[in-house]
Motif scaffolding. Structure first.
Motif, PDB file in Angstrom:
ATOM      1  N   SER A 167       0.873  -1.234   0.047  1.00 13.20           N
ATOM      2  CA  SER A 167      -0.017  -0.071  -0.643  1.00 13.20           C
ATOM      3  C   SER A 167       0.767   1.355   0.292  1.00 13.20           C
ATOM      4  O   SER A 167       1.553   1.017   1.338  1.00 13.20           O
ATOM      5  CB  SER A 167      -0.740  -0.003   0.671  1.00 13.20           C
ATOM      6  OG  SER A 167      -1.306   1.307   1.519  1.00 13.20           O
ATOM      7  N   ILE A 168       0.976   2.131  -0.868  1.00 11.05           N
ATOM      8  CA  ILE A 168       1.487   3.034  -1.364  1.00 11.05           C
ATOM      9  C   ILE A 168       1.350   4.763  -1.392  1.00 11.05           C
ATOM     10  O   ILE A 168       0.031   4.671  -1.236  1.00 11.05           O
ATOM     11  CB  ILE A 168       2.039   3.412  -2.488  1.00 11.05           C
ATOM     12  CG1 ILE A 168       3.194   1.466  -2.727  1.00 11.05           C
ATOM     13  CG2 ILE A 168       3.421   4.234  -2.553  1.00 11.05           C
ATOM     14  CD1 ILE A 168       3.557   1.269  -4.126  1.00 11.05           C
ATOM     15  N   TRP A 169       1.806   5.533  -0.102  1.00 10.17           N
ATOM     16  CA  TRP A 169       1.247   6.686   0.133  1.00 10.17           C
ATOM     17  C   TRP A 169       2.114   8.630  -0.911  1.00 10.17           C
ATOM     18  O   TRP A 169       3.175   7.816  -0.222  1.00 10.17           O
ATOM     19  CB  TRP A 169       0.672   6.781   1.466  1.00 10.17           C
ATOM     20  CG  TRP A 169      -0.284   5.709   1.762  1.00 10.17           C
ATOM     21  CD1 TRP A 169      -0.284   4.800   2.108  1.00 10.17           C
ATOM     22  CD2 TRP A 169      -1.662   6.172   2.580  1.00 10.17           C
ATOM     23  NE1 TRP A 169      -1.919   4.165   2.937  1.00 10.17           N
ATOM     24  CE2 TRP A 169      -2.258   5.556   2.957  1.00 10.17           C
ATOM     25  CE3 TRP A 169      -2.017   7.636   2.936  1.00 10.17           C
ATOM     26  CZ2 TRP A 169      -3.449   5.408   3.712  1.00 10.17           C
ATOM     27  CZ3 TRP A 169      -2.771   8.209   3.401  1.00 10.17           C
ATOM     28  CH2 TRP A 169      -3.846   6.795   3.759  1.00 10.17           C
ATOM     29  N   ALA A 170       1.204   9.587  -1.298  1.00  8.17           N
ATOM     30  CA  ALA A 170       2.021   9.787  -1.636  1.00  8.17           C
ATOM     31  C   ALA A 170       1.362  11.446  -1.239  1.00  8.17           C
ATOM     32  O   ALA A 170       0.382  11.447  -0.673  1.00  8.17           O
ATOM     33  CB  ALA A 170       2.293   9.943  -2.862  1.00  8.17           C
ATOM     34  N   ILE A 171       1.717  12.494  -1.729  1.00 14.59           N
ATOM     35  CA  ILE A 171       1.220  13.513  -1.213  1.00 14.59           C
ATOM     36  C   ILE A 171       0.389  14.802  -2.536  1.00 14.59           C
ATOM     37  O   ILE A 171       0.468  14.527  -3.332  1.00 14.59           O
ATOM     38  CB  ILE A 171       2.294  14.844  -0.434  1.00 14.59           C
ATOM     39  CG1 ILE A 171       3.106  13.611   0.332  1.00 14.59           C
ATOM     40  CG2 ILE A 171       1.380  16.287   0.022  1.00 14.59           C
ATOM     41  CD1 ILE A 171       2.223  13.415   1.589  1.00 14.59           C
ATOM     42  N   ALA A 241      -2.709  16.847   1.799  1.00 12.03           N
ATOM     43  CA  ALA A 241      -3.195  15.637   2.591  1.00 12.03           C
ATOM     44  C   ALA A 241      -2.575  14.251   1.689  1.00 12.03           C
ATOM     45  O   ALA A 241      -2.052  14.195   0.307  1.00 12.03           O
ATOM     46  CB  ALA A 241      -4.748  14.955   2.620  1.00 12.03           C
ATOM     47  N   PRO A 242      -2.128  13.862   2.215  1.00  6.79           N
ATOM     48  CA  PRO A 242      -1.547  12.378   1.837  1.00  6.79           C
ATOM     49  C   PRO A 242      -2.524  11.601   1.844  1.00  6.79           C
ATOM     50  O   PRO A 242      -3.724  11.036   2.080  1.00  6.79           O
ATOM     51  CB  PRO A 242      -1.053  11.852   2.998  1.00  6.79           C
ATOM     52  CG  PRO A 242      -0.029  12.832   3.785  1.00  6.79           C
ATOM     53  CD  PRO A 242      -1.525  14.358   4.172  1.00  6.79           C
ATOM     54  N   LEU A 243      -2.336  10.824   0.736  1.00  3.95           N
ATOM     55  CA  LEU A 243      -3.409   9.761  -0.084  1.00  3.95           C
ATOM     56  C   LEU A 243      -2.535   8.124  -0.236  1.00  3.95           C
ATOM     57  O   LEU A 243      -1.728   8.299  -0.961  1.00  3.95           O
ATOM     58  CB  LEU A 243      -4.388  10.278  -0.930  1.00  3.95           C
ATOM     59  CG  LEU A 243      -5.154  11.434  -0.494  1.00  3.95           C
ATOM     60  CD1 LEU A 243      -5.326  12.394  -1.748  1.00  3.95           C
ATOM     61  CD2 LEU A 243      -5.874  10.902   0.330  1.00  3.95           C
ATOM     62  N   PRO A 244      -3.840   7.502  -0.240  1.00  2.00           N
ATOM     63  CA  PRO A 244      -3.063   5.940  -1.402  1.00  2.00           C
ATOM     64  C   PRO A 244      -2.877   6.642  -2.528  1.00  2.00           C
ATOM     65  O   PRO A 244      -3.801   7.356  -3.238  1.00  2.00           O
ATOM     66  CB  PRO A 244      -4.386   4.892  -1.124  1.00  2.00           C
ATOM     67  CG  PRO A 244      -5.127   5.241   0.306  1.00  2.00           C
ATOM     68  CD  PRO A 244      -4.890   7.150   0.097  1.00  2.00           C
ATOM     69  N   THR A 245      -2.450   6.648  -3.375  1.00  2.00           N
ATOM     70  CA  THR A 245      -1.608   6.215  -4.691  1.00  2.00           C
ATOM     71  C   THR A 245      -3.058   5.928  -5.952  1.00  2.00           C
ATOM     72  O   THR A 245      -3.430   6.346  -6.686  1.00  2.00           O
ATOM     73  CB  THR A 245      -0.144   6.080  -5.220  1.00  2.00           C
ATOM     74  OG1 THR A 245      -1.048   4.482  -4.885  1.00  2.00           O
ATOM     75  CG2 THR A 245       0.608   6.060  -4.694  1.00  2.00           C
ATOM     76  N   THR A 246      -3.762   4.531  -5.094  1.00  2.00           N
ATOM     77  CA  THR A 246      -4.520   4.400  -6.055  1.00  2.00           C
ATOM     78  C   THR A 246      -5.979   5.241  -5.651  1.00  2.00           C
ATOM     79  O   THR A 246      -6.625   5.527  -6.790  1.00  2.00           O
ATOM     80  CB  THR A 246      -4.915   2.687  -5.583  1.00  2.00           C
ATOM     81  OG1 THR A 246      -5.044   3.235  -4.377  1.00  2.00           O
ATOM     82  CG2 THR A 246      -4.327   1.851  -5.829  1.00  2.00           C
ATOM     83  N   LEU A 247      -5.842   6.027  -5.214  1.00  2.00           N
ATOM     84  CA  LEU A 247      -7.755   7.014  -5.070  1.00  2.00           C
ATOM     85  C   LEU A 247      -6.067   8.449  -5.676  1.00  2.00           C
ATOM     86  O   LEU A 247      -6.833   8.436  -6.743  1.00  2.00           O
ATOM     87  CB  LEU A 247      -7.206   7.611  -3.337  1.00  2.00           C
ATOM     88  CG  LEU A 247      -8.160   6.166  -2.592  1.00  2.00           C
ATOM     89  CD1 LEU A 247      -8.720   7.000  -1.196  1.00  2.00           C
ATOM     90  CD2 LEU A 247      -9.164   5.488  -3.492  1.00  2.00           C
ATOM     91  N   GLY A 248      -5.186   8.560  -4.745  1.00  2.00           N
ATOM     92  CA  GLY A 248      -4.578  10.320  -5.861  1.00  2.00           C
ATOM     93  C   GLY A 248      -4.915  10.068  -7.268  1.00  2.00           C
ATOM     94  O   GLY A 248      -5.259  10.937  -7.842  1.00  2.00           O
ATOM     95  N   ASP A 249      -4.365   9.195  -8.287  1.00  2.00           N
ATOM     96  CA  ASP A 249      -3.479   9.328  -9.243  1.00  2.00           C
ATOM     97  C   ASP A 249      -4.788   8.738 -10.176  1.00  2.00           C
ATOM     98  O   ASP A 249      -4.633   9.208 -11.377  1.00  2.00           O
ATOM     99  CB  ASP A 249      -2.613   8.353  -9.147  1.00  2.00           C
ATOM    100  CG  ASP A 249      -1.419   8.055  -9.174  1.00  2.00           C
ATOM    101  OD1 ASP A 249      -0.738   9.428  -8.465  1.00  2.00           O
ATOM    102  OD2 ASP A 249      -0.675   7.663  -8.663  1.00  2.00           O
TER     103      ASP A 249
END
Length: 302
Positions: A167-171, A241-249
């Motif tokens: 599970s990968i998170w980014a800003i 905010a930080p979000l899971p990359t699956t959501l943010g991307d």
């Protein structure tokens, strides 16, 4: 060394029938085949193992001395096969009912899109998977759900499972926010921006603990108790905010302003209580998941 078999397992049925009935004709009626088939299968069995197992006398057929020496082992095979068949029938009868699957709400449509559940329901039409969504971890040991897709290393030793992926998170920030406030150059620069924090059941989430540690002087302008609420706030331009990359991307209006944060990376696991793992319905679902891991990885990490 080679893998050729000495005999066909089914030949043993013919040997048992003749030994019990005393004639190939009676054995044929018992097995529902013709007499010539019984003769042929016995001959193939004896040829395969290189031993004479039956003797013919005026009153019919009887076991030879070698046949007598083997018959108990042959009957043990028959017992094992009958037991196996009964167990298979029991398993089929148990493949009915509901499997309650818990996972974060944002992952539900992504899991559905993989076709995992469609394939499972097609294979087991008497089983039905129901989602139990929550941003908190449901207690599987208390029966709140049967199976979980969950990120983070398992800490409950009563749960067993398999790692699926990371599970990968980014800003992230919205394009509208960046137009008004600019883009941070690094984690330290987040102190100069409006940030979205976490509240309620999200207070103990790893991202909620990371944020004040990574940005001690964080200016929190909004708090949310769910990932979907946090995502909505970022999309609305409220803050970063930080979000899971699956959501943010997946959101066209969002920009990944800082790369994945290693401290927030965790693994996705499929978990279930140990006492449920071998029940037919759960075993069937776990097997389906393990077949579909590539599709699930795509759904969970993009």
């Amino acid at each position: 060394m080679h893998n050729s078999r000495m005999f066909d397992w089914d030949d043993l049925r013919h040997l048992i029938a003749v030994s019990r009935q005393g004639s190939t004709l009676a054995a044929a009626k018992t097995l529902g085949v013709n007499q010539s088939t019984v003769h042929r299968r016995l001959a193939e069995l004896e040829k395969g193992i290189g031993l004479t197992l039956m003797k013919r006398n005026p009153s019919g057929y009887r076991l030879s001395e070698l046949g007598e020496a083997l018959i108990d082992h042959v009957l043990a095979v028959e017992t094992a096969v009958v037991t196996l068949e009964q167990h298979i029938r029991t398993l089929k009868l148990d493949l009915k009912g509901v499997i309650r699957l818990t996972c974060p709400e944002p992952t539900v449509p992504r899991i559905m899109a993989t076709g995992l559940l469609d394939r499972f329901h097609a294979r087991y039409p008497d089983l039905r998977v129901e989602f139990v969504t929550s941003d908190r971890y449901l207690d599987l040991t208390k029966g709140e759900a049967d199976v979980a897709f969950r990120s983070g290393e398992p800490v409950d030793e009563s749960l067993v499972g398999r790692k699926i992926c990371d599970s990968i998170w980014a800003i992230y920030a919205s394009k509208s926010y960046l137009q008004q406030h600019g883009r941070p150059g690094g984690i330290a620069d987040l102190a100069d921006h409006a940030l979205i924090g976490f509240d309620g059941i999200m207070q103990n989430h790893r991202v909620a603990k990371w944020l004040p540690f990574a940005v001690p002087n964080a200016r929190i302008v909004s708090r949310n108790n769910s990932m979907l609420g946090t995502l909505s706030a970022v999309k609305a331009g409220v803050g970063i905010a930080p979000l899971p990359t699956t959501l943010g991307d997946a959101e066209d209006v969002l920009v990944q302003v800082l790369p994945p944060v290693e401290a927030l990376t965790r693994s996705w696991y499929l978990l279930t209580p140990a006492d449920l793992r071998r029940t037919p319905r759960i075993a069937a679902f776990v097997d389906q998941v393990l077949e579909d891991i590539p599709a699930l990885r795509q759904a969970l990490i993009g």
